[in-house]
Design a protein around this motif. Structure first.
Motif, PDB file in Angstrom:
ATOM      1  N   TYR A  36       0.810  -1.215   0.000  1.00 11.69           N
ATOM      2  CA  TYR A  36       0.000   0.000   0.000  1.00 11.69           C
ATOM      3  C   TYR A  36       0.852   1.277   0.000  1.00 11.69           C
ATOM      4  CZ  TYR A  36       1.114  -0.666   4.911  1.00 11.69           C
ATOM      5  OH  TYR A  36       1.790  -0.871   6.072  1.00 11.69           O
ATOM      6  N   VAL A  37       2.183   1.155   0.130  1.00 12.62           N
ATOM      7  CA  VAL A  37       3.056   2.347   0.105  1.00 12.62           C
ATOM      8  C   VAL A  37       3.563   2.561  -1.319  1.00 12.62           C
ATOM      9  CG1 VAL A  37       5.179   3.382   0.961  1.00 12.62           C
ATOM     10  CG2 VAL A  37       3.741   2.031   2.495  1.00 12.62           C
ATOM     11  N   ALA A  38       3.105   3.646  -1.944  1.00 15.06           N
ATOM     12  CA  ALA A  38       3.505   3.918  -3.326  1.00 15.06           C
ATOM     13  C   ALA A  38       4.921   4.471  -3.391  1.00 15.06           C
ATOM     14  CB  ALA A  38       2.532   4.907  -3.966  1.00 15.06           C
ATOM     15  N   LYS A  39       5.248   5.284  -2.379  1.00 12.50           N
ATOM     16  CA  LYS A  39       6.556   5.932  -2.402  1.00 12.50           C
ATOM     17  C   LYS A  39       6.888   6.326  -0.977  1.00 12.50           C
ATOM     18  CE  LYS A  39       8.713   9.743  -4.931  1.00 12.50           C
ATOM     19  NZ  LYS A  39       9.929   9.530  -5.372  1.00 12.50           N
ATOM     20  N   LEU A  40       8.162   6.293  -0.636  1.00 11.07           N
ATOM     21  CA  LEU A  40       8.554   6.570   0.741  1.00 11.07           C
ATOM     22  C   LEU A  40       9.749   7.514   0.750  1.00 11.07           C
ATOM     23  CD1 LEU A  40       8.927   3.988   3.566  1.00 11.07           C
ATOM     24  CD2 LEU A  40      10.936   5.290   2.883  1.00 11.07           C
ATOM     25  N   GLU A  41       9.678   8.549   1.589  1.00 15.83           N
ATOM     26  CA  GLU A  41      10.795   9.493   1.697  1.00 15.83           C
ATOM     27  C   GLU A  41      11.210   9.597   3.156  1.00 15.83           C
ATOM     28  OE1 GLU A  41      12.251  11.015  -0.786  1.00 15.83           O
ATOM     29  OE2 GLU A  41      10.799  10.895  -2.433  1.00 15.83           O
ATOM     30  N   LEU A  63       5.065   9.009   3.693  1.00  9.60           N
ATOM     31  CA  LEU A  63       4.611   7.922   2.837  1.00  9.60           C
ATOM     32  C   LEU A  63       3.546   8.439   1.882  1.00  9.60           C
ATOM     33  CD1 LEU A  63       4.067   5.262   5.652  1.00  9.60           C
ATOM     34  CD2 LEU A  63       6.156   5.703   4.362  1.00  9.60           C
ATOM     35  N   PHE A  64       3.701   8.109   0.629  1.00 12.58           N
ATOM     36  CA  PHE A  64       2.678   8.449  -0.351  1.00 12.58           C
ATOM     37  C   PHE A  64       1.823   7.211  -0.568  1.00 12.58           C
ATOM     38  CE2 PHE A  64       6.190  11.255  -0.863  1.00 12.58           C
ATOM     39  CZ  PHE A  64       5.597  12.491  -1.075  1.00 12.58           C
ATOM     40  N   VAL A  65       0.512   7.332  -0.274  1.00 13.94           N
ATOM     41  CA  VAL A  65      -0.375   6.159  -0.324  1.00 13.94           C
ATOM     42  C   VAL A  65      -1.613   6.492  -1.165  1.00 13.94           C
ATOM     43  CG1 VAL A  65       0.390   5.345   1.935  1.00 13.94           C
ATOM     44  CG2 VAL A  65      -1.599   6.864   1.776  1.00 13.94           C
ATOM     45  N   ASP A  66      -2.300   5.447  -1.627  1.00 14.28           N
ATOM     46  CA  ASP A  66      -3.496   5.680  -2.443  1.00 14.28           C
ATOM     47  C   ASP A  66      -4.644   6.202  -1.594  1.00 14.28           C
ATOM     48  OD1 ASP A  66      -2.290   4.946  -4.717  1.00 14.28           O
ATOM     49  OD2 ASP A  66      -2.889   2.827  -4.602  1.00 14.28           O
ATOM     50  N   GLU A  67      -4.840   5.580  -0.451  1.00 13.63           N
ATOM     51  CA  GLU A  67      -6.012   5.875   0.369  1.00 13.63           C
ATOM     52  C   GLU A  67      -5.556   5.991   1.818  1.00 13.63           C
ATOM     53  OE1 GLU A  67      -9.685   6.903   0.723  1.00 13.63           O
ATOM     54  OE2 GLU A  67      -9.454   5.654  -1.077  1.00 13.63           O
ATOM     55  N   GLY A  68      -5.519   7.217   2.325  1.00 11.72           N
ATOM     56  CA  GLY A  68      -4.992   7.441   3.661  1.00 11.72           C
ATOM     57  C   GLY A  68      -5.750   6.713   4.749  1.00 11.72           C
ATOM     58  N   ALA A 116      -4.793   3.173   4.890  1.00  6.56           N
ATOM     59  CA  ALA A 116      -3.360   2.938   5.043  1.00  6.56           C
ATOM     60  C   ALA A 116      -2.921   3.069   6.497  1.00  6.56           C
ATOM     61  CB  ALA A 116      -2.567   3.899   4.166  1.00  6.56           C
ATOM     62  N   ILE A 117      -3.523   4.019   7.225  1.00  2.00           N
ATOM     63  CA  ILE A 117      -3.060   4.272   8.596  1.00  2.00           C
ATOM     64  C   ILE A 117      -3.141   3.036   9.491  1.00  2.00           C
ATOM     65  CG2 ILE A 117      -3.642   5.551  10.714  1.00  2.00           C
ATOM     66  CD1 ILE A 117      -3.723   8.041   9.135  1.00  2.00           C
ATOM     67  N   PRO A 118      -4.280   2.337   9.529  1.00  2.00           N
ATOM     68  CA  PRO A 118      -4.309   1.125  10.365  1.00  2.00           C
ATOM     69  C   PRO A 118      -3.256   0.114   9.952  1.00  2.00           C
ATOM     70  CG  PRO A 118      -6.505   1.669   9.543  1.00  2.00           C
ATOM     71  CD  PRO A 118      -5.569   2.612   8.897  1.00  2.00           C
ATOM     72  N   GLN A 119      -3.031   0.006   8.634  1.00  2.00           N
ATOM     73  CA  GLN A 119      -2.044  -0.967   8.163  1.00  2.00           C
ATOM     74  C   GLN A 119      -0.633  -0.575   8.602  1.00  2.00           C
ATOM     75  OE1 GLN A 119      -3.713  -0.751   4.063  1.00  2.00           O
ATOM     76  NE2 GLN A 119      -3.350  -2.959   4.054  1.00  2.00           N
ATOM     77  N   ILE A 120      -0.353   0.712   8.524  1.00  2.00           N
ATOM     78  CA  ILE A 120       0.974   1.192   8.952  1.00  2.00           C
ATOM     79  C   ILE A 120       1.179   0.877  10.426  1.00  2.00           C
ATOM     80  CG2 ILE A 120       2.368   3.256   9.363  1.00  2.00           C
ATOM     81  CD1 ILE A 120       0.946   4.501   6.901  1.00  2.00           C
TER      82      ILE A 120
END
Ligand SMILES: Nc1ncnc2c1ncn2[C@@H]1O[C@H](COP(=O)(O)OP(=O)(O)OP(=O)(O)O)[C@@H](O)[C@H]1O
Ligand SMILES: [Mg+2]
Lengths: 254, 319
Positions: B257-262, B271-276, B279-283
């Protein structure tokens, strides 16, 4: 025409700045007066061997030298004001306008010339009670020579200021230039009694010619070769200095 | 209104005995349309001021071409000067004169007659709310008042385009908002405005179009909305200690679910994600499995800083 108009604009602003700075006026007027009143009497015995025994004769030798001295030093130290202007950003602000670059220089140098001439008139008038006598025509020609010297030295100072851009570099540079120029021009004491080698070195100092010319004029000796030689040399050097410094204004500055 | 091709400039500076070359601007292509507020966004040293000074004829480019307000920068700099206004990053006034005197002189340096210059100075003073201080010496002004005088000077001759180098730096929030209004008013009067800034909110709120500059190059260009749209989805910022950051980065980088990470310099991850929302629970679950302490977690829409981050790998906030 645009050049004349632009020069006038810059000249007006620079004169306004000068008049708003009372310290400058104080220094500019009182310093030379001190020289005149306190230093000239010391010279009387020193000049005696040259035949200058009366007050009138002493002042006739000393006053022209003092005037040239003020023209040289007054001009050479004008660059400091320009560095302050560089820092304030007003030079950059002027340079984005279509104003003539030559006018940026000439407006400033003209202010320096005028303030020098004011000083010169004050000194001349103050020397009159001591017996200084000089023909008006000779005096005007001498003032022309002084104006050219001031134009040259202030242009040089502005050009150098634009190159080095800092007071810390300008001060020692100008002092190094001014010192030999002063010593070798016979400004304070005529070089008539200098050893031959010293006189030959002085022949290479353009200011020494200017001083000789000014002295000849104060002595009422317009026909003296020193007069036209001094004028010619200063005209040429002033023109060179102006062209060079105006190019510094046209080049990028920061 | 402005078109540049491959504009370049390097400086040589001496450090002790060595001479170093700084490539301040390395090939800038720009198009600025008439009547827009164009923004140059970039960190310190990006080359914004150098580009502006070239376009304002103050320094000659080493290479490249430009047309400014219809005049060729290289062939006809005098004509460029007549058509533009330029307000430098530092100040531009003498201490010992008044704002009115400055405005009149500046107008006259553009060839405007005396009476007209006085009339324009009075108008500009009113427009920039300076009338009250107009006849006081500039050295007595506050920073914001001085800045307003600088800008009034830049537009006194009604140029087609005005360059404003960081017009709001050093202003308090209220003066800044005021300045924005004034800049918008210039646009409403038909002037093209080219500003530089390193404030993200300023670029976002004020500019019609922006170019993001970094290390002498333009890395992105478009309207603020377009630039942000390039980053699809949401951004999640995870607060972490500096020590924990690399481990967390390793764990999260492989998640689908992480498209890009800086990685952020001061610690933490973006983290750049499709659906915030999902994504948060998954993170949280991913990090829960390890012994990593996270200090905060934040969800937001992409900002210009995120654009900058994805283009340069650095955050503008940090640089
Ligand atoms: N006259 C100069 N001599 C030497 N180097 C210079 C000169 N002017 C600029 N530079 C260098 O060029 C680079 C770009 O500078 P510039 O002033 O264009 O940056 P900037 O984007 O305006 O930054 P800031 O946001 O700090 O104003 C910097 O590394 C700077 O040190
Ligand atoms: Mg800058």
């Amino acid at each position: 025409m645009k050049l004349a108009r632009d020069t006038w604009l810059i000249f007006q602003r620079q004169t306004l700045l000068l008049l708003r700075n009372p310290v400058w006026i104080f220094v500019g007027v009182f310093q030379p007066v001190m020289y005149l009143l306190l230093f000239a009497p010391l010279l009387k015995p020193a000049l005696a061997p040259m035949g200058a025994t009366s007050d009138a004769e002493v002042y006739r030798v000393f006053v022209p030298g003092l005037l040239v001295l003020i023209a040289i030093f007054g001009g050479l130290f004008q660059g400091f004001g320009l560095i302050a202007e560089l820092r304030a950003g007003v030079i950059e602000r002027s340079r984005v306008t279509p104003v003539s670059r030559l006018a940026l220089l000439l407006g400033r140098s003209m202010r320096d010339v005028v303030s020098l001439l004011v000083q010169a008139v004050i000194i001349t008038v103050l020397a009159l009670p001591f017996g200084l006598r000089v023909h008006v025509a000779d005096l005007l020609l001498a003032y022309l020579l002084l104006a050219l010297i001031a134009l040259m030295t202030s242009a040089v100072s502005y050009g150098v200021a634009l190159l080095v851009k800092s007071e810390d570099a300008l001060a020692p540079l100008m002092n190094t230039v001014a010192q030999p120029v002063l010593l070798l021009s016979g400004i304070l004491l005529p070089l008539a009694f200098a050893p031959a080698w010293l006189r030959r070195v002085a022949d290479w100092n353009p200011f020494s010619w200017a001083v000789d010319g000014t002295r000849a004029l104060f002595a009422g000796d317009v026909g003296n070769d020193a007069v036209w030689q001094g004028l010619l040399i200063t005209v040429m050097l002033a023109a060179l200095a102006v062209v060079w410094a105006a190019r510094a204004f046209a080049r990028s500055v920061r | 209104m402005i078109e540049t091709k491959g504009l370049r400039k390097s400086f040589r500076s001496r450090q002790g005995r060595e001479t170093k070359t700084v490539d301040a601007v390395r090939g800038v292509d720009l198009v600025v349309e008439p009547g827009e507020i164009f923004g140059f966004l970039g960190p310190n040293g990006a080359g914004k001021t150098t580009t502006l000074r070239m376009l304002a004829t103050l320094i000659a480019p080493d290479g490249g071409e430009a047309t400014v307000a219809g005049a060729d920068l290289r062939k006809d700099p005098a004509e460029v000067r007549r058509r533009i206004g330029y307000v430098a990053q530092g100040g531009s006034t003498w201490d010992e004169v008044t704002a009115r005197e400055e405005l009149v002189l500046h107008a006259r340096m553009y060839g405007i007659g005396k009476a007209e210059a006085h009339a324009r100075a009075a108008r500009a003073l009113a427009a920039f709310q300076l009338t009250e201080y107009a006849d006081r010496k500039c050295k007595t002004y506050s920073g914001g008042q001085r800045r307003r005088v600088d800008i009034a000077l830049g537009i006194i001759h009604e140029p087609k385009i005005v360059f404003l180098d960081e017009p709001t730096t050093g202003l308090d929030p209220q003066s800044r908002a005021h300045m924005w209004d004034e800049i918008r008013r210039l646009r409403a009067e038909g002037m093209t405005v080219f500003i530089t800034t390193h404030y993200l909110d300023e670029a976002d709120a004020l500019c019609d179009r922006i170019s993001i500059m970094d290390h002498g190059r333009i890395v992105a260009e478009g309207t603020p909305a377009e630039l942000k749209r390039e980053i699809s989805g949401d951004v999640v910022t995870v607060g972490l200690s500096r020590a924990a950051t690399p481990t967390a980065a390793q764990l999260l980088d492989t998640q689908p679910y992480v498209a890009k990470l800086e990685t952020l310099d001061e610690g933490g991850l973006r983290l750049f994600v499709d659906e915030g929302a999902t994504a948060i629970p998954q993170i949280l679950r991913t990090l829960d499995g390890s012994s990593i302490d996270l200090t905060s977690i934040e969800l937001h829409r992409p900002s210009l800083d995120d654009v900058f981050l994805t283009k340069t790998g650095r955050s503008l906030r940090e640089s």
